[in-house]
Scaffold this active site. Structure first.
Site, PDB file in Angstrom:
ATOM      1  N   HIS A 272     -36.144 -51.783 -18.100  1.00 17.77           N
ATOM      2  CA  HIS A 272     -37.255 -52.719 -18.237  1.00 17.77           C
ATOM      3  C   HIS A 272     -37.585 -52.972 -19.709  1.00 17.77           C
ATOM      4  CE1 HIS A 272     -38.775 -51.728 -13.892  1.00 17.77           C
ATOM      5  NE2 HIS A 272     -37.617 -52.383 -13.911  1.00 17.77           N
ATOM      6  N   TYR A 281     -35.005 -44.474 -13.374  1.00 23.20           N
ATOM      7  CA  TYR A 281     -33.886 -45.421 -13.350  1.00 23.20           C
ATOM      8  C   TYR A 281     -32.603 -44.762 -13.853  1.00 23.20           C
ATOM      9  CZ  TYR A 281     -36.617 -49.524 -12.061  1.00 23.20           C
ATOM     10  OH  TYR A 281     -37.385 -50.439 -11.377  1.00 23.20           O
ATOM     11  N   ARG A 335     -43.063 -45.066 -14.090  1.00 26.04           N
ATOM     12  CA  ARG A 335     -44.088 -45.123 -13.043  1.00 26.04           C
ATOM     13  C   ARG A 335     -43.962 -43.991 -12.030  1.00 26.04           C
ATOM     14  NH1 ARG A 335     -41.288 -49.614 -12.305  1.00 26.04           N
ATOM     15  NH2 ARG A 335     -41.158 -49.393 -10.041  1.00 26.04           N
TER      16      ARG A 335
END
Length: 986
Positions: A272, A281, A335
């Site tokens: 991102h 990720y 997150r």
């Protein structure tokens, strides 16, 4: 969609949809009959092509999903299999195909996550059907339900003609991965028509075009996920073209990047664009790659790109530094720490740092067993994995219900292998370009989370991590070897005060949930974050700013042997609210009463106690560690009970109320402070006596703590370290520009490491007031200018992305010395070919270069720079042409620059054109640039040495014979960071 012409079996036709809304019983009865027919059809394929390559790959993937080499009746497998069967049975019992849903609690048509959720449930059922010992192994009714469920979703939700809504991820990754896994597991249950329809639905959402360009949502972990979809689509559809595409499309994942998503040479991993994401990720990427390496090994589609070695190297460089006793540090999980207990999770298994760590550990072991990596690396990984598993006592790996059967089996086999000796936790310090740092010592480890213009304050999105506002404002997290391993796992994130995260300096200004915007949009304007490390010790700093706040300040951490020195200065704010620096905020669990001792005096254990403590020199929290305050300090402390739920910080979280006790210590800088400061040492594992002893006999001296410089010296280690936010002097160190400097004196040697965390300078001159040093062993980019009375260095920091440059001096050898000169160009300009061949661009503020590798295209451009070089006394040891700029091309983000000598023909800045310019000469040094502006240093030593003074013209272009990308470089007419020629002579 039309059939793939390369497919070996004609099974691409889209079946027609039946009438909507049949009863569940009717659907399952029909499915039972179709499953029998499908079994006959699909099982005939191997008979047509014995030892068929696609069947080999399908069965290999099935093994990756179900595991091999374990006894299903033995523990822990028996319990895990029974649990799987129970979950599948519950799903089977509640499945009710009908208009608008497959399960009533997952309505279809508006929430894309419900499509993924439905396929994930079918996958669970298929695992129970395919696995032994589940109580549902080969169950005909369950099998019929699986086939019916697939057909229902294909007909009503994930159809060959569906238009995506909601989150793209569900359509392109989440749903098709679970769908294809289910098809592999239940392959014998599917008719040819049913399988064809499933594959047509996948083709609709994940055509080859999804991996045609490495950009947008097709980078990093997402690209690997998409390739997994294409690969399994190729296996099940018997398509060599799909498999070729999948294997080839992984290649852009392998090269190191200098910006945006992917792996960096220093071990950073970003997703991102702005978010350090190794633990989430990055975990997904490693998992996908380990499975694809294993799936395709030895096949016609084996992943053979030589740059795959970067993935193997990343295990040690990118993943291992953030793994500790089985957990992966939350600082690199974006997150994910907010997910905890999800309301839709039937198992109600908490997601936390240990669970994410276990996933990475499983991927590393799978990669080791795939045979893809060099044997020596694989052996090292097995030893590391064995160590992580055996040391995780907080949440034992083998008892984690979230660990899949294949991973349990591999782990058991590893633990039983006496030829593998478990590795211990390595000691050392690392500072990463992604604004993260880690230190490991015998008995403890810690991580630092910073942010800058290059990284986000925090990431929120999809209703997750709603209150992570300050997680990158200097959060200092730490764990002991045998204590505190559940500090951030045990309901920390939903119950902690989000304005009092340990180590942070924040404004108490109230912030709304998801303040700043989604997907890492909010970033500070400050550029100084990072620091210097020699691998053992480190100086780390941050020009801290507040989210939606006027807060500013300077923070430093010096990572020493048994302590971390924490300094803050220049802390100012005008928000009209108090500003605090949190020394620590210890999670004491549900009922903890850990003793707080301040200067030898036990403080009240009463819940709700708080106090303002003055003249504090040391304090300790029993069972955790000690803190020392040089010269004494005033701090506040409180014991409190805090309640919250995962739903408070994540809209998908459980609403169950959770309560934890906290012991918090902080500096109160007051409302709207101006130039406030603090200083303290964290000593993990130290008790009250040890902290008091260190306060009485300190080894650390604070040399500077101002807004412009923060520095310490440590007599125990011989380390002197300084962070300079501007040119200046601190202790024995003077710098010409912002820098981080680490000195270590030991056994007659002086090692100096220098970096520029601001990434603003091309070179920094460093002077160290130390005498008596003579010989030097300099690493790349360091020149010793003088050792006469003091050590003077010229350090090339441009383009290093904050990485350090090191030199080691000794008291023996020949005295080192050199002279450096920086020359500004006397003229420059860029040239453009084709119809622009007679146009002059000599006064432009940018120099554009691009090699189209096509003569006369009109888009080919190169730069010329002219210098008046004085006669050099002595030998030219090094000459570097420094240029500053960035890629400006829709075709990519990374490009090479190359310098060239020229033929020496005369030219003027206002008249030079492509058609009337000096000819290209010998190719010289190269450098890499990206879409984020930075310095690039090009080695032009040969050209400068040959010139022997006088006029010198250099060209900047791109390597010959290859198509490049457009790069804009600052010219001498630019207002800032103009090019210059650095000449170093003896």
């Amino acid at each position: 969609m039309s059939a793939d012409p390369h497919d070996l079996t004609p099974c691409e036709a889209t079946p027609s949809s039946g009438p909507a809304g049949p009863s569940r019983r009717g659907v399952l009865r029909l499915a039972a009959g179709s499953a029998l027919a499908g079994s006959l059809l699909l099982s005939a394929a191997p008979a047509r092509a014995a030892a068929d390559a696609y069947d080999v790959l399908r069965l290999r993937w099935r093994d990756l999903l179900t595991g091999t080499g374990f006894a299903p009746a033995a523990e822990p497998y028996a319990t895990a299999l029974r649990g799987l069967g129970d979950r599948a049975g519950a799903l089977y019992g509640t499945m009710a195909p009908g208009t608008g849903s497959l399960w009533p609690d997952l309505p279809l048509g508006s929430v894309s996550a419900n499509i993924t959720g439905s396929y994930v449930r079918l996958r669970t059922m298929a695992l129970a059907w395919a696995q032994p010992g589940t109580g549902l192994t080969g169950d005909a009714g369950l099998g019929a339900a699986i086939a019916a469920g697939l057909d229902h979703l294909r007909a009503s939700a994930y159809t060959p003609t569906a238009t995506a809504y909601g989150n793209w991820w569900d359509w392109q990754i989440g749903a098709p991965q679970a769908l294809l896994d289910t098809c592999v597991l239940a392959y014998e249950l599917l008719t040819a028509a049913s399988l064809s329809g499933q594959l047509a639905a996948v083709d609709r959402q994940v055509p080859d075009a999804r991996v045609a360009s490495y950009t947008g949502t097709s980078t990093g972990a997402n690209r690997v996920d998409l390739c997994r979809v294409l690969a399994l689509r190729g296996v099940l559809g018997r398509s060599p073209a799909k498999l070729t595409t999948a294997a080839g499309a992984l290649s852009p994942v392998f090269p190191y990047v200098r910006s945006g998503d992917g792996l960096y040479a220093d071990g950073s991993f970003v997703q991102h664009t702005w978010v350090p994401y190794t633990g989430s990720y990055g975990e997904v990427m490693l998992g996908g790659l380990s499975k694809l390496f294993a799936l395709l090994a030895g096949s016609a589609w084996q992943i053979g790109d030589p740059l795959r070695q970067t993935v193997f190297d990343s295990v040690g460089a990118a993943y291992a530094p953030f793994l500790y006793n089985g957990l992966v540090m939350d600082s690199v999980s974006g997150r994910a720490p907010s997910r905890g207990l999800q309301s839709a999770d039937l198992l109600q298994l908490q997601q936390d740092d240990h669970g994410r760590g276990h996933a990475i550990i499983g991927h590393i072991l799978r990669l080791a067993d795939s045979g893809a990596a060099p044997a020596a690396q694989s052996a090292g990984w097995r030893a590391a994995v064995k160590g992580w598993i055996t040391r995780d006592h907080y949440r034992p790996y083998l008892a984690n219900a979230a660990v899949d059967l294949p991973e349990l089996a591999r782990a058991q086999q590893l633990l039983a292998d006496s030829s593998v000796t478990a590795s211990g936790e390595p000691a050392g310090a690392r500072v990463f370009a992604m604004d993260r740092a880690v230190v490991r010592r015998p008995g403890w480890a810690a991580s630092l989370s910073l942010c800058s213009a290059r990284t986000t304050f925090y990431e929120t999105g999809n209703g997750e991590n709603l209150r992570g506002w300050h997680t990158n404002s200097g959060l200092l997290a730490w764990w002991g070897a045998d204590y505190g391993n559940g500090q951030y796992s045990d309901a920390f994130w939903p119950t902690v005060d989000p304005y009092r995260l340990p180590g942070t300096t924040v404004s108490r200004k109230p912030l709304a949930d998801a303040a700043g915007g989604a997907w890492g949009a909010a970033r500070p304007a400050a550029v100084w974050a990072g620091g210097a490390t020699d691998g053992s010790y480190a100086a780390v700093g941050q020009d801290v700013r507040g989210l939606s706040s006027t807060l500013s300040g300077r923070k430093s951490w010096f990572l020493l042997d048994d302590s971390i020195v924490c300094l803050g200065a220049g802390i100012s704010c005008a928000d009209g609210v108090p500003v605090e620096t949190v020394v620590d905020n210890r999670n004491l669990g549900a009922a903890g009463t850990h003793v707080l001792t301040v200067d030898g005096v036990r403080q009240p254990d009463t819940l709700g106690w708080s106090g303002r403590l003055t003249g504090v020199r040391s304090l300790a929290v029993a069972g955790f560690g000690g803190y020392v305050f040089p010269g004494g300090a005033t701090v506040n402390a409180t014991r409190e009970e805090r309640s919250g739920s995962w739903h408070d910080i994540n809209v998908n979280g459980s609403t169950q109320a959770l309560t934890r006790r906290y012991l918090t210590v902080w500096f109160d800088h007051g409302t709207d402070p101006a130039d406030a400061a603090y200083a303290y040492l964290l000593m993990p594992g130290a008790d009250a006596a040890a902290a008091a002893a260190r306060a009485a006999a300190p080894t650390v001296t604070v040399l500077a703590n101002t807004a412009s410089a923060q520095a310490v010296s440590d007599s125990a280690s011989g380390v002197t370290a300084a962070n300079f936010f501007a040119a200046g002097t601190a202790g024995p160190v003077t710098v010409s520009a912002p820098a981080s400097v680490l000195l270590r004196e030991s056994a007659g040697e002086l090692a100096i490491t220098v970096c520029d965390p601001s990434r603003a300078s091309a070179t920094v001159t460093v002077t160290v007031a130390r005498s008596g040093y003579l010989g030097a062993v300099a690493g790349p980019g360091v020149t010793v200018l003088s050792v006469d009375g003091a050590v003077e260095l010229l350090v090339e920091v441009g383009g290093a992305q904050g990485a350090g440059r090191t030199v080691t001096l000794s008291r023996t050898g020949t005295p080192a010395g050199a002279v450096a000169a920086a020359l500004a160009p006397t003229r420059d300009g860029y040239l453009r070919d084709g119809t622009y061949g007679d146009t002059n661009y000599g006064t432009a503020s940018t120099l554009t270069v691009k090699n189209t590798n096509t003569a006369g295209s009109g888009f080919g451009r190169r730069a010329l720079l002219g210098f008046d070089v004085p006669a050099v006394r002595g030998t030219v040891r090094r000459a570097v042409l420094w240029t500053y700029g960035a890629v400006a091309d829709s075709g990519g983000t990374q490009a090479s620059l190359q310098a060239f000598a020229t033929g020496g023909e005369a030219w003027t800045e206002t008249a030079v054109t492509w058609n009337r310019s000096p000819s290209l000469g010998a190719a010289l040094g190269t450098g890499r640039v990206c879409d984020v502006a930075d310095w690039a240093g090009l080695d032009v030593t040969a050209a400068v040495a040959a010139a022997a003074g006088g006029e010198l013209t250099l060209a900047v272009w791109q390597p010959l014979g290859a198509v490049g990308l457009a790069v804009n470089l600052n010219s001498r007419e630019n207002a800032a960071r103009q090019p210059f020629l650095e000449i170093i002579s003896s």
